[in-house]
Design a protein around this motif. Sequence first.
Motif, short mmCIF file in Angstrom:
data_model
loop_
_atom_site.label_atom_id
_atom_site.label_comp_id
_atom_site.label_asym_id
_atom_site.label_seq_id
_atom_site.Cartn_x
_atom_site.Cartn_y
_atom_site.Cartn_z
N GLN A 1 -3.04 9.25 6.23
CA GLN A 1 -3.50 10.32 5.34
C GLN A 1 -2.34 11.29 5.13
OE1 GLN A 1 -6.74 12.93 6.58
NE2 GLN A 1 -7.59 12.93 4.51
N SER B 1 -8.87 1.52 0.90
CA SER B 1 -8.79 2.96 0.63
C SER B 1 -10.00 3.44 -0.15
CB SER B 1 -7.51 3.29 -0.15
OG SER B 1 -7.46 4.68 -0.44
N ASN C 1 0.42 5.60 0.62
CA ASN C 1 -0.41 6.78 0.87
C ASN C 1 0.52 7.99 0.91
OD1 ASN C 1 -1.26 8.71 3.34
ND2 ASN C 1 -3.07 8.08 2.22
N TRP D 1 -14.12 2.35 -3.51
CA TRP D 1 -13.41 1.74 -2.39
C TRP D 1 -12.63 0.54 -2.92
CZ3 TRP D 1 -13.70 3.13 2.95
CH2 TRP D 1 -14.50 4.25 3.20
N SER E 1 -5.41 0.43 7.31
CA SER E 1 -4.66 -0.83 7.26
C SER E 1 -4.84 -1.56 8.58
CB SER E 1 -3.18 -0.53 7.01
OG SER E 1 -2.68 0.30 8.04
N ASN F 1 -2.98 7.38 -3.37
CA ASN F 1 -3.32 6.12 -2.69
C ASN F 1 -3.23 4.96 -3.67
OD1 ASN F 1 -4.46 6.72 0.19
ND2 ASN F 1 -5.33 8.32 -1.13
N CYS G 1 -5.49 -3.88 3.43
CA CYS G 1 -5.40 -2.46 3.09
C CYS G 1 -6.72 -2.07 2.43
CB CYS G 1 -4.27 -2.17 2.12
SG CYS G 1 -2.63 -2.30 2.84
N LEU H 1 -5.90 5.83 3.66
CA LEU H 1 -5.69 4.38 3.55
C LEU H 1 -5.80 3.76 4.95
CD1 LEU H 1 -3.16 2.63 1.24
CD2 LEU H 1 -3.51 1.79 3.55
N GLY I 1 0.84 -1.19 0.00
CA GLY I 1 0.00 0.00 0.00
C GLY I 1 0.87 1.24 0.00
#
Lengths: 282, 282
Positions: free
Chosen positions: B249, B177, B8, B103, B184, B73, B175, B182, B6
């Motif tokens: 974020q 988003s 962010n 999403w 987790s 993201n 994960c 994001l 992931g």
Amino acid sequence: MCQLLGMNCATPTDITFSFRGFSQRAGITSDHSDGFGIAFFEDKACRLFVDNQSAVESPIADLIRNYPIKSRNVIAHIRKATQGKITLENSHPFIRELWGRHWIFAHNGDLHDFNPPLSGRFTPVGNTDSERAFCYLLDQLVEAFGYEEPSLEQIFEVLEKISPQIAEYGTFNYCLSNGKALFSYAITKLHWLVREYPFNQAHLIDLDVEVDFSQVTTPEDRVAVITTEPLTHNENWTAYQPGEMILFQHGEPIKKAITHVERLKREQENPEIKRITRADQY
Amino acid sequence: MCQLLGMNCATPTDITFSFRGFSQRAGITSDHSDGFGIAFFEDKACRLFVDNQSAVESPIADLIRNYPIKSRNVIAHIRKATQGKITLENSHPFIRELWGRHWIFAHNGDLHDFNPPLSGRFTPVGNTDSERAFCYLLDQLVEAFGYEEPSLEQIFEVLEKISPQIAEYGTFNYCLSNGKALFSYAITKLHWLVREYPFNQAHLIDLDVEVDFSQVTTPEDRVAVITTEPLTHNENWTAYQPGEMILFQHGEPIKKAITHVERLKREQENPEIKRITRADQY
């Protein structure tokens, strides 16, 4: 505003030939160069590719021209921005899930002041009239059937009722698929044909390329192609009648209807009230 | 069963460097070669690429390694099939729309006999425990907030309550988003770090490639990377604690919580009941 390309097949088929011709219109043979999108169903799975580069220049379009994804249902769209920003979230086709199936929708035309009430079950991500119409159609399907998946014929009946109501707001040509079948509807401009055994040669209009389908097919293959403007010189394309809806499955039309749009009648009686927008010209 | 990646970021960033190392694990440095997927948010738009070829061989993965898509993201997934067919509809990440946002969800682990009641609002397209868990999470969010979009903190509170309940059924590292932030969560294995000013060099573990981030960044850049196994030698990766949830974020953690999973306590007291599946080993 855009051009549409749809394909519905009896057996998984690659769209490379048609997409090569179609994507020429994104800057070479026409100026639909403000982004493109294409969605492929592979059984229940759906792969959606969008880019805000033109289908001529985009590396993603290049991948698709060269990586034959075999699919029974494909919907593609190239865009000439006549209104609205060129943002990726406004790129067709749009995707939503309903009844454990992905649904894909692409629209050609402009809807004026179309702001229907939406339940919240499907909410537009971008700000196009097209995505709003898609969310409204799906909302109406849930309204009619709840969360029990109906038959294709039952879905057709709801679309046949709702689509002309939306078309009162403007040009509403679309392709819609859930991976099982392809629903199509036209107010102004859409054409279709079926390629089947015995297959012949076809020559693209937009590119000097010819394919002899008899060399690359089996008798089981059958492919319906739906497109804003015919893609080939030497094949018989049928124009949709205004308000015509056709459901394709296994590469052929299985249900047709002519819907009644009041606006078209009014405009015929009084041509002066007809509003031709840039979207209608493109 | 898989590995997760992931990202962010404070500013749109391309994931080329991390994805180059990560995708080596799909056949070169590890055997996660049964398909891959990666989703990029560009503001509200989301592009999702999946393939059932390995991320080493797939032409789509090749495109992504060479076509720098800038995103705030990103969620990626490579798969080692330990159960279930290698079909495209079972490929992570999964996508759904809620509150006018896409999403994206990817999961690492196995959930045993996890068959929660679903409203029909979100229905799995494939047959994985992972997609079922995703639909259940979104269902619970709608249950809690209806069709009024809540704040990220409110979403966190619901996920913090529901996720450990799902983790009672097995390993649940994920994960998630919506393009704004994001979320987790980890039960067994997940690591994170933040790269920010002053940037340093980083050397991939899976490929002999080094990048000096100070040469390719500005002081405004900040990137959080989340991954099953650390991607670089010379950076400080932090392991998630069992049951830890972190919300990222603007490239940094903005909220953390440790959730309580009864199963983990039982297994600690009585290691014999611990079920280690192939998914946990991979």
